[in-house]
Design a protein around this motif. Structure first.
Motif, mmCIF file in Angstrom:
data_model
loop_
_atom_site.group_PDB
_atom_site.id
_atom_site.type_symbol
_atom_site.label_atom_id
_atom_site.label_comp_id
_atom_site.label_asym_id
_atom_site.label_seq_id
_atom_site.Cartn_x
_atom_site.Cartn_y
_atom_site.Cartn_z
ATOM 1 N N SER A 1 0.824 -1.220 0.000
ATOM 2 C CA SER A 1 0.000 0.000 0.000
ATOM 3 C C SER A 1 0.853 1.263 0.000
ATOM 4 C CB SER A 1 -0.889 0.067 1.245
ATOM 5 O OG SER A 1 -1.219 -1.178 1.722
ATOM 6 N N SER B 1 -15.154 -2.915 -0.102
ATOM 7 C CA SER B 1 -13.861 -3.594 -0.076
ATOM 8 C C SER B 1 -14.009 -5.005 -0.635
ATOM 9 C CB SER B 1 -13.342 -3.656 1.365
ATOM 10 O OG SER B 1 -12.264 -4.541 1.462
ATOM 11 N N VAL C 1 -6.799 -0.551 -2.792
ATOM 12 C CA VAL C 1 -7.914 0.260 -2.297
ATOM 13 C C VAL C 1 -8.804 -0.617 -1.407
ATOM 14 C CG1 VAL C 1 -9.970 1.582 -2.941
ATOM 15 C CG2 VAL C 1 -7.851 1.879 -4.233
ATOM 16 N N ASP D 1 -7.171 -0.872 1.987
ATOM 17 C CA ASP D 1 -7.358 0.349 2.787
ATOM 18 C C ASP D 1 -8.772 0.381 3.375
ATOM 19 O OD1 ASP D 1 -4.832 1.346 2.270
ATOM 20 O OD2 ASP D 1 -5.466 2.661 0.639
ATOM 21 N N GLN E 1 -16.702 3.669 -7.955
ATOM 22 C CA GLN E 1 -15.607 4.060 -7.074
ATOM 23 C C GLN E 1 -15.445 5.582 -7.024
ATOM 24 O OE1 GLN E 1 -14.267 1.631 -5.371
ATOM 25 N NE2 GLN E 1 -13.122 3.109 -4.132
ATOM 26 N N ASP F 1 -15.741 7.625 -3.724
ATOM 27 C CA ASP F 1 -14.518 8.253 -3.205
ATOM 28 C C ASP F 1 -14.719 9.744 -2.926
ATOM 29 O OD1 ASP F 1 -13.077 5.892 -3.325
ATOM 30 O OD2 ASP F 1 -12.084 6.358 -5.221
ATOM 31 N N GLU G 1 -5.667 8.156 3.176
ATOM 32 C CA GLU G 1 -5.768 7.079 2.178
ATOM 33 C C GLU G 1 -6.815 7.446 1.124
ATOM 34 O OE1 GLU G 1 -4.621 4.043 5.770
ATOM 35 O OE2 GLU G 1 -6.657 4.037 5.017
ATOM 36 N N VAL G 2 -7.912 8.005 1.595
ATOM 37 C CA VAL G 2 -9.030 8.299 0.694
ATOM 38 C C VAL G 2 -8.684 9.441 -0.271
ATOM 39 C CG1 VAL G 2 -11.418 9.129 0.646
ATOM 40 C CG2 VAL G 2 -10.756 7.310 2.215
ATOM 41 N N HIS H 1 -7.173 7.768 -3.023
ATOM 42 C CA HIS H 1 -8.176 7.024 -3.800
ATOM 43 C C HIS H 1 -8.923 7.964 -4.751
ATOM 44 C CE1 HIS H 1 -8.700 4.043 -0.172
ATOM 45 N NE2 HIS H 1 -7.503 3.977 -0.726
ATOM 46 N N ARG I 1 -6.936 9.133 -7.670
ATOM 47 C CA ARG I 1 -6.745 8.085 -8.659
ATOM 48 C C ARG I 1 -8.033 7.803 -9.443
ATOM 49 N NH1 ARG I 1 -8.338 3.242 -8.989
ATOM 50 N NH2 ARG I 1 -7.452 2.108 -10.731
ATOM 51 N N SER I 2 -9.157 7.685 -8.748
ATOM 52 C CA SER I 2 -10.375 7.335 -9.495
ATOM 53 C C SER I 2 -10.799 8.498 -10.389
ATOM 54 C CB SER I 2 -11.506 6.882 -8.565
ATOM 55 O OG SER I 2 -11.829 7.854 -7.616
#
Lengths: 156, 254
Positions: A136, B20, B42, B45, B99, B103, B131-132, B135, B138-139
């Motif tokens: 990660s 998840s 993802v 996470d 996603q 997100d 973390e989000v 995400h 990226r999405s």
């Protein structure tokens, strides 16, 4: 604390848990040694191993009762990684995290405008191949000059 | 027991858990190695975040149920996840649309929860939002690449956005639980998240050349009910797989 520099990250063995900046506090509760750690990523499967390794290392040094406590806030950040940790990562072929942790104040896309120098040849001419790597905490990059692929320890 | 907080924590934990699981179904089936890695990471996470929420839910409930008992030993009507999370994986465009919408919502919600009056909630939000943020970046990025890609990827992305759109309205509904928690400043009113969400979504869609569906179409009454335990048939299949081991071998541990 010095003993814990001998506890490696199970995924990246050149880094110790101290280098990673996981150790918040070491204290005593009666005869029990209480080590407070901050988890890296919420779902990081290495955290379980790390807790077990800290316990067994301290026990090997004669401390029988060890308790590991986790503390979420303030959240772990790669800014806490030691200079030794940065150097060890680079020597291992992983680009260390950029100076500043991930900026959570905005969600503008294309987060990849940071320059990640190649840990092998030092070139700034690199590109993101994959947002995620083998764990990660890493992303996959490639150097456009020496053509080698490498891992980047994401600023977090 | 703080019933409103318990229910809210289940909503957070269950939504992350179910999404998840959906993402983890793509392990080894991603359209490209990079996407396979991204989806599994993802998923990891979200699973970690779900564990934090469900552990806290168990503590608040005070019946000594831990994260595992909550995840593995409840039936579909007891799950409190939003319907969007349980939507099936069809082609990759639908995975990305689901996603992306999730997100962006997750990001703005966690941002508010970081200043929750309940410090346990704030700590989990503070941990998760880092973390989000990754995400959502990226999405958003993938959505633009697919939408503004080939004629085929554009058409599929548009279809996926239209399809997932029906399920986003539920994310912004308020009920007696969110209202009770908002009064105590534990959580925000979800309806207040809508303007920021819509702003980011419409900017990104514009960049992706995908047309924004009519906002009113997101709020149809037929596509809600997840947080009160009224699910689509998709959830039963997820639970059948996810809970099989604990149901077949009660108490099994590693």
């Amino acid at each position: 604390m010095q003993w814990l520099t001998g506890v490696p990250d199970p995924e990246i063995p050149v880094l110790s848990v101290v280098d990673l900046g996981l150790i918040r506090r070491i204290g005593w509760d009666g005869s029990t040694c209480v080590v407070t750690i901050t988890p890296t990523y919420s779902g990081c499967p290495a955290m379980h191993e790390i807790s077990a390794d800290i316990t067994s290392t301290l026990q090997a040094h004669g401390i029988e009762d060890v308790r590991i406590e986790t503390q979420l806030s303030p959240a772990w950040t790669t800014d806490w990684m030691t200079p030794e940790g940065h150097a060890a990562l680079k020597g291992y072929g992983i680009a260390p995290p950029g100076e500043k942790a991930i900026n959570i104040s905005g969600i503008t896309r294309r987060a990849t405008d940071v320059v990640v120098p190649c840990p092998l040849c030092g070139s700034n001419h690199t590109r993101l191949v994959s947002h995620f790597g083998s764990t990660s905490c890493k992303a996959l990059y490639r150097c456009n000059d020496c053509r080698e692929p490498f891992d980047y320890f994401k600023a977090h | 027991m703080d019933q409103a907080l318990f229910q809210y924590l289940l909503r957070m934990g269950d939504t992350s858990l179910i999404l998840s699981h959906r993402l983890s179904e793509l392990t080894g089936h991603g359209p490209a190695l990079e996407e396979d890695l991204a989806m599994t990471n993802v998923a990891l996470d979200l699973l970690g975040q779900s564990r934090l929420w469900l552990t806290l839910a168990g503590e608040v409930e005070g019946n000594s149920r831990d994260e595992d008992q909550l995840a593995y030993l409840r039936d579909a009507p007891e799950f409190r996840n939003y319907l969007l999370a349980e939507r099936p994986n069809t082609h990759y465009g639908s995975v990305i649309a689901r996603q992306f919408f999730f997100d962006v919502w997750h990001y703005f919600l966690l941002k508010e929860l970081c200043s929750s009056s309940d410090e346990r909630v704030a700590a989990i939000a503070e941990k998760s939002i880092k973390e989000v943020t990754y995400h959502v970046r990226r999405s958003s990025d993938i959505l633009v690449r697919l939408g503004d890609g080939t004629a085929e990827s554009h058409a599929r992305m548009q279809d996926s956005v239209n399809d997932a759109w029906r399920f986003v309205g539920e994310l912004f509904l308020d009920d007696e639980i969110t209202e009770a928690l908002a009064e105590r400043k534990v959580a925000p009113l979800h309806s207040q998240l809508w303007p920021a969400w819509l702003d980011h979504v419409s900017t990104t869609l514009q960049e992706s050349t995908v047309a924004l569906p009519n906002p009113d179409d997101a709020h149809h009454r037929a596509h809600r009910g997840g947080v009160t335990g009224r699910h689509t048939e998709a959830l039963g299949y997820i639970l059948a797989e996810m809970q099989h081991l604990q149901r077949a071998y009660p108490g099994a541990v590693w």
